[in-house]
Design an enzyme around this catalytic site. Structure first.
Site, PDB file in Angstrom:
ATOM      1  N   LEU A 140      11.268   1.289   6.757  1.00 55.12           N
ATOM      2  CA  LEU A 140      10.569   1.732   5.562  1.00 55.12           C
ATOM      3  C   LEU A 140      11.294   2.977   5.027  1.00 55.12           C
ATOM      4  O   LEU A 140      11.574   3.900   5.803  1.00 55.12           O
ATOM      5  CB  LEU A 140       9.119   2.088   5.875  1.00 55.12           C
ATOM      6  CG  LEU A 140       8.331   2.416   4.606  1.00 55.12           C
ATOM      7  CD1 LEU A 140       7.915   1.135   3.902  1.00 55.12           C
ATOM      8  CD2 LEU A 140       7.128   3.269   4.907  1.00 55.12           C
ATOM      9  N   LYS A 184       6.401  -1.885   1.837  1.00 60.61           N
ATOM     10  CA  LYS A 184       5.245  -1.270   2.490  1.00 60.61           C
ATOM     11  C   LYS A 184       4.074  -2.245   2.395  1.00 60.61           C
ATOM     12  O   LYS A 184       3.155  -2.088   1.581  1.00 60.61           O
ATOM     13  CB  LYS A 184       4.927   0.100   1.877  1.00 60.61           C
ATOM     14  CG  LYS A 184       4.133   1.001   2.833  1.00 60.61           C
ATOM     15  CD  LYS A 184       4.251   2.449   2.434  1.00 60.61           C
ATOM     16  CE  LYS A 184       3.258   3.350   3.150  1.00 60.61           C
ATOM     17  NZ  LYS A 184       3.323   3.379   4.601  1.00 60.61           N
ATOM     18  N   GLU A 237      13.098   2.359  13.507  1.00 59.26           N
ATOM     19  CA  GLU A 237      12.138   3.411  13.149  1.00 59.26           C
ATOM     20  C   GLU A 237      11.064   3.402  14.222  1.00 59.26           C
ATOM     21  O   GLU A 237      11.343   2.996  15.359  1.00 59.26           O
ATOM     22  CB  GLU A 237      11.589   3.176  11.735  1.00 59.26           C
ATOM     23  CG  GLU A 237      10.941   1.822  11.547  1.00 59.26           C
ATOM     24  CD  GLU A 237      10.354   1.600  10.157  1.00 59.26           C
ATOM     25  OE1 GLU A 237      10.146   2.560   9.401  1.00 59.26           O
ATOM     26  OE2 GLU A 237      10.062   0.428   9.839  1.00 59.26           O
ATOM     27  N   TYR A 280       0.822  -1.207   0.000  1.00 59.26           N
ATOM     28  CA  TYR A 280       0.000   0.000   0.000  1.00 59.26           C
ATOM     29  C   TYR A 280       0.855   1.254   0.000  1.00 59.26           C
ATOM     30  O   TYR A 280       2.083   1.192   0.151  1.00 59.26           O
ATOM     31  CB  TYR A 280      -0.950   0.005   1.204  1.00 59.26           C
ATOM     32  CG  TYR A 280      -0.295   0.372   2.534  1.00 59.26           C
ATOM     33  CD1 TYR A 280       0.564  -0.507   3.176  1.00 59.26           C
ATOM     34  CD2 TYR A 280      -0.540   1.612   3.124  1.00 59.26           C
ATOM     35  CE1 TYR A 280       1.154  -0.169   4.386  1.00 59.26           C
ATOM     36  CE2 TYR A 280       0.053   1.953   4.342  1.00 59.26           C
ATOM     37  CZ  TYR A 280       0.899   1.060   4.963  1.00 59.26           C
ATOM     38  OH  TYR A 280       1.502   1.395   6.144  1.00 59.26           O
TER      39      TYR A 280
HETATM   40  C1  PLP Z   1       6.653   1.743   9.561  1.00 53.46           C
HETATM   41  C2  PLP Z   1       6.674   3.085   8.907  1.00 53.46           C
HETATM   42  N1  PLP Z   1       7.824   3.755   8.841  1.00 53.46           N
HETATM   43  C3  PLP Z   1       7.900   4.980   8.278  1.00 53.46           C
HETATM   44  C4  PLP Z   1       6.776   5.608   7.759  1.00 53.46           C
HETATM   45  C5  PLP Z   1       6.890   6.986   7.156  1.00 53.46           C
HETATM   46  O1  PLP Z   1       6.793   6.937   5.751  1.00 53.46           O
HETATM   47  P1  PLP Z   1       6.284   8.185   4.918  1.00 53.46           P
HETATM   48  O2  PLP Z   1       7.149   9.350   5.307  1.00 53.46           O
HETATM   49  O3  PLP Z   1       6.505   7.785   3.503  1.00 53.46           O
HETATM   50  O4  PLP Z   1       4.857   8.410   5.265  1.00 53.46           O
HETATM   51  C6  PLP Z   1       5.543   4.940   7.789  1.00 53.46           C
HETATM   52  C7  PLP Z   1       4.356   5.579   7.221  1.00 53.46           C
HETATM   53  O5  PLP Z   1       3.264   5.104   7.280  1.00 53.46           O
HETATM   54  C8  PLP Z   1       5.488   3.655   8.385  1.00 53.46           C
HETATM   55  O6  PLP Z   1       4.331   2.969   8.445  1.00 53.46           O
END
Ligand code: PLP
Length: 288
Positions: A200, A144, A176, A30
């Site tokens: 991610l 993702k 993270e 997603y």
């Molecule tokens: C596990 C995880 N890490 C990092 C992020 C941040 O990603 P982004 O800046 O692309 O929203 C998300 C966003 O949903 C996430 O689910």
């Protein structure tokens, strides 16, 4: 209106067969794209990450980049709100339950757009609380994936105590958070883990790094130990919906001075300015 497998329809009319592999196995990927004043933010980067997730998950991408952009633009135009969060997911499709991939199955595509909920101004001003937990997720956190039970269990640990995030540690290192990336500041240096299979690759993470470079803020991307996390002057979480948010209390202890620090305030401003530039550019494109 939402989009499901080629058609726009009211969400009440949208249904997916129970044998969809998204439902049975969490077998899908997603994206979530923030939309400001009807201009999608970093759409190409989000679509590139979707393509990468699909590739790594060996799910066929049903649409070209151009087609994705068109459908998302049409969906944004159909919503009554200016600022939106466009959620889109692709699953491997509907098939008799069997772990091995089915042959000749169409991927399921679902897209919806909800009002965008950014942190309220008071939280940005005052900073937020977070807790830490061992990162027990799988070793492909770079995909993702819609299989988010690990992230949900971890997020709930902070929700249970009224905190905004759960910051994750694996083998004594910062990875993270349950739904965001994490940076720390020590002295005047912004630090954060490098991209790997354990985090991610956040679109907001990239924006923060670009903005820091542009502004000449010192940056050191590489391993951050638990000790360094706990001794940080500032901690930030970043995501498409949280943008950049200061963590001022970690596991019940103040982070630095216990309020959002100077580097955070600068980065927050840079981020807001950047958003405005993107919106203006987006509007010019639409008007042209
Ligand atoms: C596990 C995880 N890490 C990092 C992020 C941040 O990603 P982004 O800046 O692309 O929203 C998300 C966003 O949903 C996430 O689910």
């Amino acid at each position: 209106m939402i989009f499901l497998n080629g058609k726009f329809m009211p969400i009440e009319q949208a249904a997916v067969p129970v044998l969809d592999r998204g439902f049975i196995f969490g077998d899908g990927v997603y994206e979530l794209v923030p939309v400001y004043s009807r201009v999608p933010f970093r759409i190409d980067e989000h679509l590139a990450r979707l393509e990468r997730s699909l590739n790594e998950a060996r799910i066929r991408n049903p649409y070209s980049r151009e087609r994705w952009r068109e459908i998302i633009a049409q969906l944004i135009a159909q919503q009554p709100y200016e600022d939106q969060g466009v959620y889109f997911q692709v699953t491997r499709g509907v098939a008799k339950r069997d772990h091995a991939f089915p042959k000749g199955v169409e991927p399921t595509v679902f897209i919806m757009s909800n009002p965008l909920v950014n942190p309220p101004a008071e939280l940005v001003e005052a900073g937020a609380r977070a807790v830490t937990a061992p990162d027990f997720r799988w070793l492909r956190c770079d995909i993702k994936s819609i299989s988010l039970i690990g992230n949900c269990l971890l997020r709930q640990l902070s929700a249970d105590v009224g905190a905004v995030e759960t910051i994750l540690l694996r083998d004594g290192k910062l990875t993270e958070a349950s739904a965001s990336n994490v940076f720390i500041v020590k002295g005047d240096v912004i630090r954060g883990p490098a991209k790997s299979n354990l985090i991610l690759p956040g679109i907001t993470y990239d924006v923060v790094i670009e903005l820091a470079r542009e502004a000449g803020m010192p940056l050191d991307i590489g391993e951050v130990s638990e000790r360094e996390l706990r001794a940080a002057d500032e901690i930030w979480v970043t995501s498409s919906s949280k943008e950049v948010l200061a963590i001022v209390d970690l596991d019940g202890k103040p982070v630095g001075a216990g309020r959002p620090g100077p580097a955070f305030r600068r980065m927050y401003q840079l981020y807001q300015d950047f958003k405005r530039r993107v919106m203006r550019a987006g509007r010019q494109t639409v008007a042209a």
